[in-house]
Design a protein around this motif. Sequence first.
Motif, PDB file in Angstrom:
ATOM      1  N   THR A  37      -1.452  65.325  29.719  1.00  0.00           N
ATOM      2  CA  THR A  37      -2.045  64.019  29.454  1.00  0.00           C
ATOM      3  C   THR A  37      -2.118  63.255  30.767  1.00  0.00           C
ATOM      4  N   SER A  94      -3.650  69.298  23.560  1.00  0.00           N
ATOM      5  CA  SER A  94      -2.487  68.579  24.094  1.00  0.00           C
ATOM      6  C   SER A  94      -2.274  67.297  23.306  1.00  0.00           C
ATOM      7  N   ASN A  95      -1.049  66.793  23.357  1.00  0.00           N
ATOM      8  CA  ASN A  95      -0.774  65.505  22.734  1.00  0.00           C
ATOM      9  C   ASN A  95       0.349  64.797  23.464  1.00  0.00           C
ATOM     10  N   SER A  96       0.401  63.486  23.272  1.00  0.00           N
ATOM     11  CA  SER A  96       1.384  62.646  23.948  1.00  0.00           C
ATOM     12  C   SER A  96       1.526  61.375  23.126  1.00  0.00           C
ATOM     13  N   TRP A 156      -6.526  56.744  29.183  1.00  0.00           N
ATOM     14  CA  TRP A 156      -5.893  58.057  29.059  1.00  0.00           C
ATOM     15  C   TRP A 156      -6.907  59.107  28.614  1.00  0.00           C
ATOM     16  N   LYS A 157      -6.579  60.340  28.911  1.00  0.00           N
ATOM     17  CA  LYS A 157      -7.292  61.479  28.339  1.00  0.00           C
ATOM     18  C   LYS A 157      -6.322  62.647  28.270  1.00  0.00           C
ATOM     19  N   VAL A 158      -6.537  63.516  27.304  1.00  0.00           N
ATOM     20  CA  VAL A 158      -5.666  64.675  27.120  1.00  0.00           C
ATOM     21  C   VAL A 158      -6.457  65.949  27.397  1.00  0.00           C
ATOM     22  N   SER A 190      -5.102  60.188  16.900  1.00  0.00           N
ATOM     23  CA  SER A 190      -5.032  59.242  18.013  1.00  0.00           C
ATOM     24  C   SER A 190      -5.188  57.810  17.523  1.00  0.00           C
ATOM     25  N   LEU A 207      -1.354  59.839  20.869  1.00  0.00           N
ATOM     26  CA  LEU A 207      -2.452  60.369  21.682  1.00  0.00           C
ATOM     27  C   LEU A 207      -2.519  61.871  21.427  1.00  0.00           C
ATOM     28  N   ILE A 208      -3.712  62.377  21.091  1.00  0.00           N
ATOM     29  CA  ILE A 208      -3.817  63.801  20.783  1.00  0.00           C
ATOM     30  C   ILE A 208      -5.270  64.256  20.891  1.00  0.00           C
ATOM     31  N   ASP A 209      -5.461  65.535  21.076  1.00  0.00           N
ATOM     32  CA  ASP A 209      -6.786  66.147  21.019  1.00  0.00           C
ATOM     33  C   ASP A 209      -7.149  66.326  19.546  1.00  0.00           C
ATOM     34  N   HIS A 239      -0.115  62.062  35.880  1.00  0.00           N
ATOM     35  CA  HIS A 239      -0.146  63.238  35.012  1.00  0.00           C
ATOM     36  C   HIS A 239       1.270  63.569  34.553  1.00  0.00           C
TER      37      HIS A 239
END
Length: 234
Positions: A224, A100-102, A94-96, A141, A125-127, A67
């Motif tokens: 994330t 959230s974003n990464s 992965w999951k957010v 994403s 990576l993003i919601d 995390h």
Amino acid sequence: MKNSSLLLACYVLIFLSCSTKKSENTLTKEEIEDGWELLFDGKTTNNWKTFNGGAVTGWKVINGELHNSGVGTDHGGDIITKKQYTNFELYLEWKVAPESNSGIFYHVQEGLTDAIYESAPEYQLIDDNGWPDKLEAWQHSGANYGMNAPKNAKLKPINEWNTTRVIVNGPHVEHWLNGSLVVEYELWTDQWLQNKAASKWADTPDYGMAKTGHIGLQDHGGLTMFRNIKIREL
């Protein structure tokens, strides 16, 4: 007697299916033979360091998941692999958390900039569905953030794991999301340079120019989670 035999057969099938299920954050014998190596063992961050820094802080290992620091004061910053890679296939899940974003970076170079995203291309990576603001096409994403929008990308629901593959082989790059090829591009070509000049990286000369470097994970605000992070060199 016939019913008892059928019941026994069902129990055997259930046992075999459970016993052959692959454990998280491990490699099969076949994967090891194919050259895969784990970047996360489900217990430690031994293969990672802080971008432009030392030991990993802020990030946590919880129930076999990596995390980032999420929302709060214990902000750890972006992390990178200790090892550098040139041509490779990267796989992770992965999951957010909501809103959230990464991101996932490759060919990261330290010492050129304080911001990892100014050094290296990013798999976004993003919601997508819950992000409070309107997203540009290249912010969804699977995108090559700021450069290439994903096509036919299908995200899992917010509480489910997504799978990602990033393949880099010379100038050729592929972004895969949940089994589908969503982005494909060629680094350093005339077209790529034109796209860069027309993007937010126009005044960032080091962006995407390295031909080798670290793999990076972003700590960008919001939570994330990552698991089953593995890589093989091509």
